[in-house]
Write a protein that holds these residues in place. Structure first.
Motif, PDB file in Angstrom:
ATOM      1  N   THR A 197       0.848  -1.408  -0.235  1.00  0.00           N
ATOM      2  CA  THR A 197      -0.245   0.324   0.257  1.00  0.00           C
ATOM      3  C   THR A 197       0.373   1.205  -0.179  1.00  0.00           C
ATOM      4  O   THR A 197       0.985   2.239  -0.091  1.00  0.00           O
ATOM      5  CB  THR A 197      -0.564  -0.551   1.499  1.00  0.00           C
ATOM      6  N   PRO A 248      -4.396 -10.410  -1.268  1.00  0.00           N
ATOM      7  CA  PRO A 248      -4.053  -8.756  -0.536  1.00  0.00           C
ATOM      8  C   PRO A 248      -2.749  -8.933  -0.623  1.00  0.00           C
ATOM      9  O   PRO A 248      -2.156  -7.635  -0.839  1.00  0.00           O
ATOM     10  CB  PRO A 248      -5.068  -8.638   0.349  1.00  0.00           C
ATOM     11  N   LEU A 249      -2.072  -9.802  -0.246  1.00  0.00           N
ATOM     12  CA  LEU A 249      -0.697  -9.871   0.624  1.00  0.00           C
ATOM     13  C   LEU A 249      -0.597  -9.163   1.027  1.00  0.00           C
ATOM     14  O   LEU A 249      -1.002  -8.169   1.179  1.00  0.00           O
ATOM     15  CB  LEU A 249       0.090  -9.902  -0.528  1.00  0.00           C
ATOM     16  N   PRO A 250       0.657  -9.118   1.735  1.00  0.00           N
ATOM     17  CA  PRO A 250       1.192 -10.327   2.484  1.00  0.00           C
ATOM     18  C   PRO A 250       0.968 -11.820   2.429  1.00  0.00           C
ATOM     19  O   PRO A 250      -0.398 -11.804   2.953  1.00  0.00           O
ATOM     20  CB  PRO A 250       2.608 -10.097   3.162  1.00  0.00           C
ATOM     21  N   ARG A 288      -9.312  -6.694   7.533  1.00  0.00           N
ATOM     22  CA  ARG A 288     -10.262  -5.050   7.201  1.00  0.00           C
ATOM     23  C   ARG A 288     -10.539  -5.502   4.926  1.00  0.00           C
ATOM     24  O   ARG A 288     -11.454  -4.270   4.800  1.00  0.00           O
ATOM     25  CB  ARG A 288      -9.127  -4.219   7.383  1.00  0.00           C
ATOM     26  N   THR A 289      -9.547  -6.430   4.956  1.00  0.00           N
ATOM     27  CA  THR A 289      -9.052  -6.004   3.166  1.00  0.00           C
ATOM     28  C   THR A 289     -10.862  -7.118   3.002  1.00  0.00           C
ATOM     29  O   THR A 289     -11.876  -6.180   2.168  1.00  0.00           O
ATOM     30  CB  THR A 289      -8.723  -7.010   2.675  1.00  0.00           C
ATOM     31  N   GLN A 322      -4.204 -12.592  10.913  1.00  0.00           N
ATOM     32  CA  GLN A 322      -3.966 -11.012  11.394  1.00  0.00           C
ATOM     33  C   GLN A 322      -3.073 -11.749  12.319  1.00  0.00           C
ATOM     34  O   GLN A 322      -3.474 -10.545  13.698  1.00  0.00           O
ATOM     35  CB  GLN A 322      -5.096  -9.910  11.076  1.00  0.00           C
ATOM     36  N   ARG A 346      -4.534 -13.970   5.218  1.00  0.00           N
ATOM     37  CA  ARG A 346      -3.581 -14.302   6.260  1.00  0.00           C
ATOM     38  C   ARG A 346      -4.313 -14.587   6.838  1.00  0.00           C
ATOM     39  O   ARG A 346      -5.003 -13.897   7.470  1.00  0.00           O
ATOM     40  CB  ARG A 346      -2.373 -13.822   6.295  1.00  0.00           C
ATOM     41  N   ARG A 348      -2.303   5.379   7.548  1.00  0.00           N
ATOM     42  CA  ARG A 348      -2.487   4.116   7.927  1.00  0.00           C
ATOM     43  C   ARG A 348      -2.505   3.990   8.975  1.00  0.00           C
ATOM     44  O   ARG A 348      -1.222   4.633   9.341  1.00  0.00           O
ATOM     45  CB  ARG A 348      -1.984   2.879   7.232  1.00  0.00           C
ATOM     46  N   HIS A 368     -10.268  -1.329   4.889  1.00  0.00           N
ATOM     47  CA  HIS A 368      -9.173  -0.729   3.826  1.00  0.00           C
ATOM     48  C   HIS A 368      -9.731  -0.732   2.692  1.00  0.00           C
ATOM     49  O   HIS A 368      -9.953  -0.838   1.556  1.00  0.00           O
ATOM     50  CB  HIS A 368      -8.399  -2.106   3.742  1.00  0.00           C
ATOM     51  N   GLN A 376      -8.130  -0.771  -0.736  1.00  0.00           N
ATOM     52  CA  GLN A 376      -7.513  -2.455  -1.185  1.00  0.00           C
ATOM     53  C   GLN A 376      -8.974  -2.748  -2.150  1.00  0.00           C
ATOM     54  O   GLN A 376      -8.319  -4.063  -2.399  1.00  0.00           O
ATOM     55  CB  GLN A 376      -7.380  -2.900   0.084  1.00  0.00           C
TER      56      GLN A 376
HETATM   57  C1  NCD Z   1      -3.378  -5.931   3.695  1.00  0.00           C
HETATM   58  C2  NCD Z   1      -3.992  -5.117   4.773  1.00  0.00           C
HETATM   59  O1  NCD Z   1      -3.092  -3.996   4.819  1.00  0.00           O
HETATM   60  O2  NCD Z   1      -4.379  -4.900   4.900  1.00  0.00           O
HETATM   61  N1  NCD Z   1      -2.096  -5.875   3.114  1.00  0.00           N
HETATM   62  C3  NCD Z   1      -2.378  -4.475   1.872  1.00  0.00           C
HETATM   63  O3  NCD Z   1      -2.236  -3.587   2.323  1.00  0.00           O
HETATM   64  N2  NCD Z   1      -2.492  -5.549   0.479  1.00  0.00           N
HETATM   65  C4  NCD Z   1      -3.416  -6.967   3.409  1.00  0.00           C
HETATM   66  C5  NCD Z   1      -2.891  -8.404   5.278  1.00  0.00           C
HETATM   67  O4  NCD Z   1      -2.030  -7.404   5.717  1.00  0.00           O
HETATM   68  O5  NCD Z   1      -3.137  -9.166   5.123  1.00  0.00           O
END
Ligand code: NCD
Length: 328
Positions: free
Chosen positions: A58, A276-278, A176-177, A240, A238, A107, A140, A143
């Motif tokens: 991001t 959304p990675l990672p 949050r995604t 959190q 993933r 953020r 988010h 995203q």
């Molecule tokens: C996400 C986040 O920060 O919520 N990452 C991102 O912005 N691509 C997803 C995550 O960290 O699992």
């Protein structure tokens, strides 16, 4: 669209407009002249990237999206180096940033701060747009916009997002995604959601109530293999674990919530795999070679969608549309 703090500001026309603009900027940027045209659009604008929670994608995509448009950036990534350690209030810090720049992207590890910054803007003489780049476990929105764009592109020859069944898997409780994406899919027709999560990490009641109130169909399961064949898209997340209070992530067996070669055989030929990675270990690296794995494309889409968002916030969207035809 003055701030992007919450997904609630979006409706279908605005989502369609941002997706269209994203496609325009990425195609204009392909040629050298087009890239230069974009870079000359906002040469007097400056943005502040205020990221007090870890970020790779991001942060980098926002930073580079600003640079695509000629917007210069400054950053604080560690609250220890800001005057908040001297006891300056959050509001005074934000007001200070706003004295120097034209846009704040932020953020935070806790929810609600981007919203507070936006409220502050109502009471100061030189309000500037605030972009929420991730607010704790809550939202988010940018995203979710790039996820909507990726879904729309993936199904562009098959009616877009309308009518699709989308699975969301992993830590749905604290991700949050997925929470933000759920709030945007209500603008599409006949979308069905399937939540696939370990019991302790189910989607929170507030999102389920939101979906109920907006007539978005969803169901919940812990059985990935049963769900996969009916999905048009599987959005993997993933654990959190940074939000763990008591090591609860490691108490869960995540093996049933993983995509590997066996699961690939269960996914439709036209299906897409997003993240959304990672990633942790929830998608095996071998999956990357499958054409249905779109997460690396999704990551790159993020930069172009953020170019579109910044262009819209800083008043360059019309100039992009007016100039785009010179760069076929
Ligand atoms: C996400 C986040 O920060 O919520 N990452 C991102 O912005 N691509 C997803 C995550 O960290 O699992």
């Amino acid at each position: 669209m003055f701030h992007v703090v919450d997904t609630e500001i979006f409706d279908r026309p605005l989502l369609d407009e941002l997706c269209r603009l994203t496609t325009v900027v990425r195609s204009v940027a392909k040629s050298r002249d087009g890239a230069r045209f974009l870079q000359e659009l906002l040469p007097t604008k400056r943005a502040m990237l205020y990221f007090t929670q870890p970020s790779t994608r991001t942060f980098l995509s926002m930073n580079n999206a600003c640079h695509v448009l000629g917007v210069r950036t400054s950053e604080i990534r560690d609250p220890e180096v800001s005057s908040e350690v001297k006891g300056e209030s959050f509001e005074d810090s934000i007001r200070t940033f706003s004295s120097y720049v034209d846009l704040i992207v932020m953020r935070t590890p806790e929810p609600g701060y981007a919203a507070r910054a936006a409220v502050l803007m109502e009471s100061i003489p030189r309000p500037i747009p605030i972009v929420n780049a991730g607010s704790g476990k809550d939202q988010h929105p940018t995203q979710a916009l790039l996820d909507v764009y990726t879904l729309e592109r993936s199904f562009e020859n098959d009616g877009g997002i309308d009518g699709k069944t989308i699975g969301m898997m992993g830590d749905l409780k604290r991700g949050r995604t997925v929470r933000s994406l759920c709030r945007l899919v209500r603008h599409y027709q006949d979308v069905r959601l399937v939540f696939i999560a370990p019991d302790a990490f189910e989607m929170e009641p507030d999102i389920k109530a939101f979906l109920d109130a907006n007539n978005v169909e969803y169901h919940e399961t812990a059985r990935l293999h049963d769900a996969l064949p009916e999905l048009d898209a599987i959005y993997v997340t993933r654990m959190q674990s940074e939000h763990d209070i008591d090591d609860e992530s490691s108490a869960v067996n995540l093996a049933p919530f993983t995509i590997g070669s066996y699961e690939l055989d269960l996914i439709k030929p036209s299906g897409v795999i997003m993240h959304p990675l990672p990633r942790g270990s929830e998608i095996h690296p071998d999956v990357d070679r499958d054409p249905r794995a779109v997460y690396w494309r999704q990551e790159r889409n993020g930069m172009w969608m953020r170019v579109a968002i910044i262009a819209k916030l800083l008043g360059a969207a019309e100039a992009i549309d007016a100039g785009a035809s010179q760069f076929p």
